[in-house]
Design an enzyme around this catalytic site. Structure first.
Site, PDB file in Angstrom:
ATOM      1  CE  LYS A 279      -2.350   6.111  -4.200  1.00  0.00           C
ATOM      2  NZ  LYS A 279      -2.508   4.737  -4.912  1.00  0.00           N
ATOM      3  CG  ASP A 290       2.271   3.866  -0.478  1.00  0.00           C
ATOM      4  OD1 ASP A 290       2.377   2.612  -0.458  1.00  0.00           O
ATOM      5  OD2 ASP A 290       2.600   4.386  -1.420  1.00  0.00           O
ATOM      6  CG  ASP A 349      -1.011   5.683  -7.731  1.00  0.00           C
ATOM      7  OD1 ASP A 349      -0.394   6.122  -6.706  1.00  0.00           O
ATOM      8  OD2 ASP A 349      -2.371   4.795  -7.871  1.00  0.00           O
ATOM      9  NE  ARG A 353       5.594  -0.524  -9.825  1.00  0.00           N
ATOM     10  CZ  ARG A 353       4.538  -0.938 -10.220  1.00  0.00           C
ATOM     11  NH1 ARG A 353       4.503  -1.605 -11.508  1.00  0.00           N
ATOM     12  NH2 ARG A 353       3.376  -1.367  -9.708  1.00  0.00           N
TER      13      ARG A 353
END
Length: 497
Positions: A279, A290, A349, A353
């Protein structure tokens, strides 16, 4: 903070401060009018002189009014009576508690909850007032050597409700509001911790402690357990970190043994640097948030346990860091998930999921009635919906509607995004069963499409809370959302039983 319902008239209140409202037409509310009579017209004269014109969120603090037993009277502007809706009411309550902070008042009589709010009842007003009162007192200064600023002095809030016919509903709302507020505090505390403290191992320790406190069943999978099971997707994210990944399970049994549980699956990436797909440095510190989905599972289970809801709930929390390193997963790597599906990791990144797909597949063994996953999953959801509402998608329309209704009931709102088959086309891979990302378009939807491939055996909904789990800027910090939505969802389900 303690709360109580008072059914007597406001002029009898003897605490440090009493709060009443004034509309923009310089019209006193009923509680203010009763106080005005006790004070021989003093409040009316103040208003007529223009010291308080009733504009929304203006305040005026008065002291030592003859005939009124309370030491102080706080007048709060309510705006135009015909425009007094949900948002105005919530803003007014926030302003009230902010105005009380510097006064030193320890106990307050609040006479705002019987005001007519369009589309709401007194019980809703009370629930929101309790949540906002607790929120106003929230501080996170445990990591500072010395606490900064004045500490909140308010210890008790007496909520004035003169209509005794609403007593039962109001008392229920008060208890639910307290439980939700306590759950939100748990969620905020976990989110606000520094990522060198709030690691996957720390979360596992907190879960074990919570299990002891509320008599929950606790279990945790270590990396060797995940390897034996074949959780290749979750482990792929963890490879760049020295902190071992965990899969935490908390079980609350409040319903009958024969009743299937509701499963809450919370993304727990305790720090997300993006992995090899690194990032940008700007605001990377906020990637400690997160794990907002995981934190909301902790908070919701806290609320459920405090309320002793007659329902079975399972919290499943996959937790890891996502860091670059010599052993980190590379773009183009192909891994095999717990479900047996292979995944081409095109972007490291897009890691949330990956850990969720294995957690969702693992949840199958609990034979859940429904499954809701909660995740700070995509920046695309923030682009689409901003920071006002969460995104919700799923494979079961009634379940999605339950969540939307729970959000409306608590003003912790969500918005239904589509999950059409056409979006699935973006996840095709030349080298595996699926890719972990699609194109740049519709990213929140394609992320949910990816998850949907691991939810074929149960009713499932997905909450993307990337825009609602925390605030940036001067007021940086975790919000505690979507604990109100999730708790109300479970309250409604428990009531059906």
């Amino acid at each position: 903070m303690d709360f109580a319902i008072r059914s007597d008239n406001p002029e009898k209140y003897r605490g440090d401060c009493i709060v009443v409202g004034v509309f923009e037409s310089r019209k006193l509310t009923e509680a203010a009018r009763v106080l005005d009579e006790a004070g021989k017209g003093h409040l009316g004269r103040i208003v007529d002189q223009g010291d308080m014109d009733g504009r929304a969120n203006t305040t005026l603090l008065l002291h030592g009014i003859s005939g009124i037993d309370s030491k102080r009277v706080l007048l709060i502007g309510l705006g135009k009576e015909e425009e007094f809706g949900e948002k105005v009411f919530l803003d007014v309550v926030r302003t009230t508690f902010k105005a009380l902070q510097p006064t030193g008042a320890k106990d307050v009589g609040l006479y705002l909850t019987e005001l007519t709010v369009k589309g709401r009842d007194v019980a809703w007003n009370v629930l929101q007032t309790v949540i906002l009162a607790e929120e106003s007192a929230y501080r996170f200064d445990r990591l500072k050597s010395k606490p900064e600023g004045r500490q909140p002095s308010l210890a008790k809030v007496d909520i004035g409700i003169t209509d005794t016919s609403t007593a039962a509903a109001v008392e229920t709302a008060l208890q639910q509001g307290l439980a939700i507020a306590h759950g939100m505090k748990v969620t905020k505390d976990l989110g606000n911790l520094a990522p060198n403290i709030c690691t996957p191992s720390y979360l596992a320790g907190q879960a074990e402690e919570m299990a002891r406190t509320f008599n929950l069943k606790f279990s945790v999978l270590e990396e060797k357990d995940m390897e034996e099971l074949g959780m290749g997707a979750l482990l792929a994210v963890a490879r760049g970190s020295h902190q071992p990944a965990k899969l935490i399970v908390l079980e609350y049994h409040g319903g009958k043994d024969s009743e299937k549980p509701v499963a809450l699956v919370g993304k727990g990436v305790t720090f997300d640097a993006g992995g090899i797909s690194l990032k940008p440095a700007a605001e990377m510190d906020e990637m400690k948030y997160d794990m907002g989905g995981a934190a909301s599972v902790f908070g919701t289970l806290t609320a459920v346990a405090e309320l002793k809801l007659p329902i079975n709930v399972i919290g499943v929390i996959p937790t890891t860091e996502n860091l670059p390193g010599g052993n980190a997963t590379k773009p183009g790597d192909v891994v095999t998930s717990l479900s047996g599906q292979t995944i081409e990791i095109l972007n490291t990144d897009a890691e949330g999921r990956l850990i969720l797909c294995d957690a969702l597949a693992y949840t199958e063994r609990y034979d859940p009635e429904v499954v809701v996953d909660i995740a700070t999953l995509t920046g695309a959801c923030v682009v689409a919906l901003g920071h006002v509402v969460s995104g919700v998608m799923g494979n079961d329309e009634p379940l999605v509607q339950e969540l939307l209704q729970a959000g409306e009931q608590t003003y912790d709102r969500a918005w239904h995004l589509p999950l059409f088959d056409e979006y699935q086309e973006q996840l095709k891979s030349n080298f595996a069963d699926t890719a972990n990302i699609g194109s740049r378009w519709g990213g929140a939807i394609t992320a949910a499409c990816f998850l949907s491939r691991f939810t074929k055996k149960f009713r499932w909904a997905h909450l993307d809370i990337a825009g609602t789990a925390w605030k940036s800027g001067k007021e940086k910090g975790a919000t505690g959302r979507p604990v109100p939505l999730l708790t109300q969802f479970l309250i409604s389900r428990a009531n059906k039983h």
